[in-house]
Design an enzyme around this catalytic site. Structure first.
Site, PDB file in Angstrom:
ATOM      1  N   TYR A  56       0.829  -1.209   0.000  1.00 11.54           N
ATOM      2  CA  TYR A  56       0.000   0.000   0.000  1.00 11.54           C
ATOM      3  C   TYR A  56       0.864   1.262   0.000  1.00 11.54           C
ATOM      4  O   TYR A  56       1.683   1.483   0.895  1.00 11.54           O
ATOM      5  CB  TYR A  56      -0.953   0.018   1.210  1.00 11.54           C
ATOM      6  CG  TYR A  56      -1.895  -1.173   1.263  1.00 11.54           C
ATOM      7  CD1 TYR A  56      -2.151  -1.965   0.138  1.00 11.54           C
ATOM      8  CD2 TYR A  56      -2.538  -1.528   2.442  1.00 11.54           C
ATOM      9  CE1 TYR A  56      -3.004  -3.052   0.189  1.00 11.54           C
ATOM     10  CE2 TYR A  56      -3.407  -2.616   2.496  1.00 11.54           C
ATOM     11  CZ  TYR A  56      -3.620  -3.371   1.360  1.00 11.54           C
ATOM     12  OH  TYR A  56      -4.466  -4.458   1.413  1.00 11.54           O
ATOM     13  N   LYS A 238     -11.932   0.786   5.224  1.00 10.08           N
ATOM     14  CA  LYS A 238     -10.966   1.888   5.140  1.00 10.08           C
ATOM     15  C   LYS A 238     -11.752   3.196   5.104  1.00 10.08           C
ATOM     16  O   LYS A 238     -12.689   3.341   4.317  1.00 10.08           O
ATOM     17  CB  LYS A 238     -10.097   1.733   3.900  1.00 10.08           C
ATOM     18  CG  LYS A 238      -9.153   2.907   3.656  1.00 10.08           C
ATOM     19  CD  LYS A 238      -9.710   3.841   2.605  1.00 10.08           C
ATOM     20  CE  LYS A 238      -8.801   5.028   2.351  1.00 10.08           C
ATOM     21  NZ  LYS A 238      -9.419   5.977   1.398  1.00 10.08           N
ATOM     22  N   ASN A 248     -18.800   4.316  10.950  1.00  9.90           N
ATOM     23  CA  ASN A 248     -18.509   2.874  10.915  1.00  9.90           C
ATOM     24  C   ASN A 248     -18.494   2.286  12.325  1.00  9.90           C
ATOM     25  O   ASN A 248     -19.003   1.184  12.564  1.00  9.90           O
ATOM     26  CB  ASN A 248     -17.180   2.614  10.198  1.00  9.90           C
ATOM     27  CG  ASN A 248     -17.265   2.953   8.713  1.00  9.90           C
ATOM     28  OD1 ASN A 248     -18.349   3.113   8.166  1.00  9.90           O
ATOM     29  ND2 ASN A 248     -16.113   3.093   8.068  1.00  9.90           N
TER      30      ASN A 248
HETATM   31  N1  LIG Z   1      -5.914  -8.730   1.168  1.00  9.65           N
HETATM   32  C1  LIG Z   1      -6.264  -8.087   0.076  1.00  9.65           C
HETATM   33  O1  LIG Z   1      -5.999  -8.518  -1.050  1.00  9.65           O
HETATM   34  C2  LIG Z   1      -7.021  -6.790   0.222  1.00  9.65           C
HETATM   35  C3  LIG Z   1      -7.658  -6.238  -0.895  1.00  9.65           C
HETATM   36  C4  LIG Z   1      -8.391  -5.064  -0.724  1.00  9.65           C
HETATM   37  C5  LIG Z   1      -8.464  -4.468   0.530  1.00  9.65           C
HETATM   38  N2  LIG Z   1      -7.796  -4.998   1.600  1.00  9.65           N
HETATM   39  C6  LIG Z   1      -7.844  -4.347   2.940  1.00  9.65           C
HETATM   40  O2  LIG Z   1      -9.217  -4.102   3.263  1.00  9.65           O
HETATM   41  C7  LIG Z   1      -9.374  -2.704   3.536  1.00  9.65           C
HETATM   42  C8  LIG Z   1     -10.760  -2.222   3.157  1.00  9.65           C
HETATM   43  O3  LIG Z   1     -11.010  -2.411   1.784  1.00  9.65           O
HETATM   44  P1  LIG Z   1     -11.022  -1.213   0.703  1.00  9.65           P
HETATM   45  O4  LIG Z   1     -10.172  -0.112   1.167  1.00  9.65           O
HETATM   46  O5  LIG Z   1     -10.691  -1.871  -0.587  1.00  9.65           O
HETATM   47  O6  LIG Z   1     -12.535  -0.784   0.604  1.00  9.65           O
HETATM   48  P2  LIG Z   1     -13.738  -0.516   1.617  1.00  9.65           P
HETATM   49  O7  LIG Z   1     -13.277  -0.441   3.011  1.00  9.65           O
HETATM   50  O8  LIG Z   1     -14.805  -1.479   1.254  1.00  9.65           O
HETATM   51  O9  LIG Z   1     -14.222   0.925   1.107  1.00  9.65           O
HETATM   52  C9  LIG Z   1     -13.432   2.073   1.269  1.00  9.65           C
HETATM   53  C10 LIG Z   1     -14.200   3.232   0.657  1.00  9.65           C
HETATM   54  O10 LIG Z   1     -15.434   3.419   1.360  1.00  9.65           O
HETATM   55  C11 LIG Z   1     -15.498   4.769   1.845  1.00  9.65           C
HETATM   56  N3  LIG Z   1     -16.161   4.732   3.159  1.00  9.65           N
HETATM   57  C12 LIG Z   1     -15.660   4.288   4.331  1.00  9.65           C
HETATM   58  N4  LIG Z   1     -16.576   4.392   5.301  1.00  9.65           N
HETATM   59  C13 LIG Z   1     -17.685   4.935   4.750  1.00  9.65           C
HETATM   60  C14 LIG Z   1     -18.942   5.299   5.259  1.00  9.65           C
HETATM   61  N5  LIG Z   1     -19.273   5.136   6.535  1.00  9.65           N
HETATM   62  N6  LIG Z   1     -19.852   5.860   4.402  1.00  9.65           N
HETATM   63  C15 LIG Z   1     -19.534   6.050   3.099  1.00  9.65           C
HETATM   64  N7  LIG Z   1     -18.345   5.704   2.547  1.00  9.65           N
HETATM   65  C16 LIG Z   1     -17.425   5.151   3.375  1.00  9.65           C
HETATM   66  C17 LIG Z   1     -14.082   5.250   1.942  1.00  9.65           C
HETATM   67  O11 LIG Z   1     -14.039   6.663   1.810  1.00  9.65           O
HETATM   68  P3  LIG Z   1     -12.999   7.602   2.633  1.00  9.65           P
HETATM   69  O12 LIG Z   1     -11.651   6.959   2.584  1.00  9.65           O
HETATM   70  O13 LIG Z   1     -13.104   8.897   1.905  1.00  9.65           O
HETATM   71  O14 LIG Z   1     -13.514   7.722   4.052  1.00  9.65           O
HETATM   72  C18 LIG Z   1     -13.440   4.540   0.745  1.00  9.65           C
HETATM   73  O15 LIG Z   1     -13.720   5.257  -0.446  1.00  9.65           O
HETATM   74  C19 LIG Z   1      -8.265  -2.058   2.698  1.00  9.65           C
HETATM   75  O16 LIG Z   1      -8.073  -0.711   3.033  1.00  9.65           O
HETATM   76  C20 LIG Z   1      -7.139  -3.002   2.992  1.00  9.65           C
HETATM   77  O17 LIG Z   1      -6.595  -2.745   4.276  1.00  9.65           O
HETATM   78  C21 LIG Z   1      -7.107  -6.163   1.453  1.00  9.65           C
END
Ligand SMILES: NC(=O)c1ccc[n+]([C@@H]2O[C@H](COP(=O)([O-])OP(=O)(O)OC[C@H]3O[C@@H](n4cnc5c(N)ncnc54)[C@H](OP(=O)(O)O)[C@@H]3O)[C@@H](O)[C@H]2O)c1
Length: 280
Positions: A56, A238, A248
Site C-alpha cells: 500500500y 478503510k 462505521n
Molecule cells: N488482502 C487483500 O488482497 C485486500 C484487498 C483489498 C483491501 N484490503 C484491505 O481491506 C481494507 C478495506 O477495503 P477497501 O479499502 O478496498 O474498501 P472498503 O473499506 O470497502 O471501502 C473504502 C471506501 O469506502 C469509503 N467509506 C468508508 N466508510 C464509509 C462510510 N461510513 N460511508 C460512506 N463511505 C465510506 C471510503 O471513503 P474515505 O476513505 O473517503 O472515508 C473509501 O472510499 C483495505 O483498506 C485493505 O486494508 C485487502
C-alpha cells in the site's frame, strides 16, 4: 456506544471484529496527515485492529500507520502483509524487517501472505515460523486463499498455525459462504473480510439504501452490522474521512431485525453453488 465485539483467533487471542483498512493511504503526500489522524481517531473509538501491507502506497501506508500508533503500540493489533514475490525463506524475513521499520515497531501481531504466488507455500511457512521464533511476528495467516489452497496449507508441518484468511467478502460478494467459510468455521479459524463496503460502490445500491433508511442507519452501517452479526467475521473498512470512521464505529450499535436480514437476502442472495474465490 456498545463495545466492539471480539473474536477469538485459534491461539485464543481476542481481537476486535471491527478494524481499520489502509489501502490507498499514503498515495498522496498532502493527505498523509489527515489519513494518520483518521486512523488515530479510529483507535480512540476502539477500532484497534489495523490492516496494512508493504504494497500500500509502496510502503507509505505503513509509515502513516506508524505515525498513527505512536505512543500506543500496546493497544493495537497490527496486521501487515508480504507480497507473494517477497514470500521466500529469506526474502520474507527481509520484507518483514522493512515493514517493522516503516511501522516503527518491533513486532507485528499478524503477518499475512497477501496472495498466493509462485513461491512454494512450505518456504513461506518456514519463513513465517522463523519470524515467529524471533519474536518479529506473533502469528501469521494468509489472504485470498480458497478452500483448495487452505487444504494444501493444512498438509504442511506447522501449516495449521494459520490464524486467519483475509478475503473479499460483503453482501455483494457472498461466494465464500458456500464452502470457504464452513471450511474455516469447522477449524475454528475466523475470517477477515476485506473491502467490506465494496470499496464504496456497494453503498450506492438502491435496495441497500432502502433497508438502511427503514432502520434509520446508513448503508455502510447496515453492511458492517451484517458482517459482524456472524460473530467470527472481522471487517476492516478503510475510511480517511473522520465522519466515516465515526459512522462505521456506530455500526456496532445497529441490530438487524429479521425483516432487514430477509430484505438483504432478497437483494443480495446467498450463493447457489460453488464459485472461485473473487479477489481484487
Ligand atoms: N488482502 C487483500 O488482497 C485486500 C484487498 C483489498 C483491501 N484490503 C484491505 O481491506 C481494507 C478495506 O477495503 P477497501 O479499502 O478496498 O474498501 P472498503 O473499506 O470497502 O471501502 C473504502 C471506501 O469506502 C469509503 N467509506 C468508508 N466508510 C464509509 C462510510 N461510513 N460511508 C460512506 N463511505 C465510506 C471510503 O471513503 P474515505 O476513505 O473517503 O472515508 C473509501 O472510499 C483495505 O483498506 C485493505 O486494508 C485487502
Amino acid at each position: 456506544m456498545l463495545p466492539i465485539p471480539v473474536v477469538n483467533l485459534p491461539d485464543g487471542t481476542r481481537v476486535p471484529t471491527l478494524g481499520l483498512g489502509t489501502w490507498k493511504m499514503g498515495e498522496q503526500r498532502r493527505r498523509a496527515g489527515d489519513e494518520a489522524a483518521a486512523l488515530a481517531h479510529g483507535l480512540d473509538l476502539g477500532m484497534t485492529l489495523i490492516d496494512t501491507a508493504e504494497m500500500y502506497g509502496d510502503g507509505r501506508a505503513e509509515e502513516i500507520v506508524g505515525q498513527a500508533i505512536a505512543g500506543r503500540r500496546g493497544n493495537v493489533f497490527m496486521v501487515s502483509k508480504v507480497y507473494p514475490h517477497n514470500a521466500g525463506r529469506r526474502s520474507a524475513i527481509a520484507a518483514c524487517e522493512r515493514s517493522l521499520k516503516r511501522l516503527a515497531t518491533d513486532r507485528l501481531d499478524l503477518y499475512l501472505l497477501h496472495w498466493r504466488g509462485s513461491i512454494p507455500l512450505a518456504e513461506t511457512v518456514a519463513a513465517f515460523e522463523q519470524l515467529r521464533a524471533d519474536g518479529k511476528i506473533l502469528r501469521w495467516g494468509v489472504s485470498n486463499f480458497d478452500v483448495d489452497d487452505l487444504a494444501e496449507l493444512w498438509t504442511l508441518p506447522e501449516g495449521r498455525r494459520c490464524a486467519t484468511n483475509q478475503v473479499l467478502y460483503h453482501p455483494g460478494k457472498r461466494g465464500p459462504e458456500w464452502a470457504l467459510l464452513p471450511w474455516m468455521r469447522a477449524r475454528g479459524m475466523p475470517v477477515m473480510a476485506y473491502s467490506p463496503l465494496g470499496q464504496g460502490a456497494l453503498l450506492r445500491q438502491k435496495p441497500l439504501a432502502a433497508i438502511a433508511s427503514r432502520l434509520g442507519a446508513t448503508p455502510a452501517q447496515v453492511v458492517l452490522a451484517w458482517l459482524l452479526r456472524q460473530g467470527d467475521v472481522m471487517a476492516i473498512p478503510k475510511a480517511a474521512d473522520p465522519a466515516h470512521v465515526v459512522a462505521n464505529r456506530a455500526a456496532c450499535d445497529l441490530e438487524l431485525d429479521a425483516s432487514a436480514l430477509a430484505a438483504l437476502d432478497a437483494a443480495f442472495p446467498p450463493p447457489a453453488g460453488a464459485t472461485p474465490l473473487a479477489m481484487l
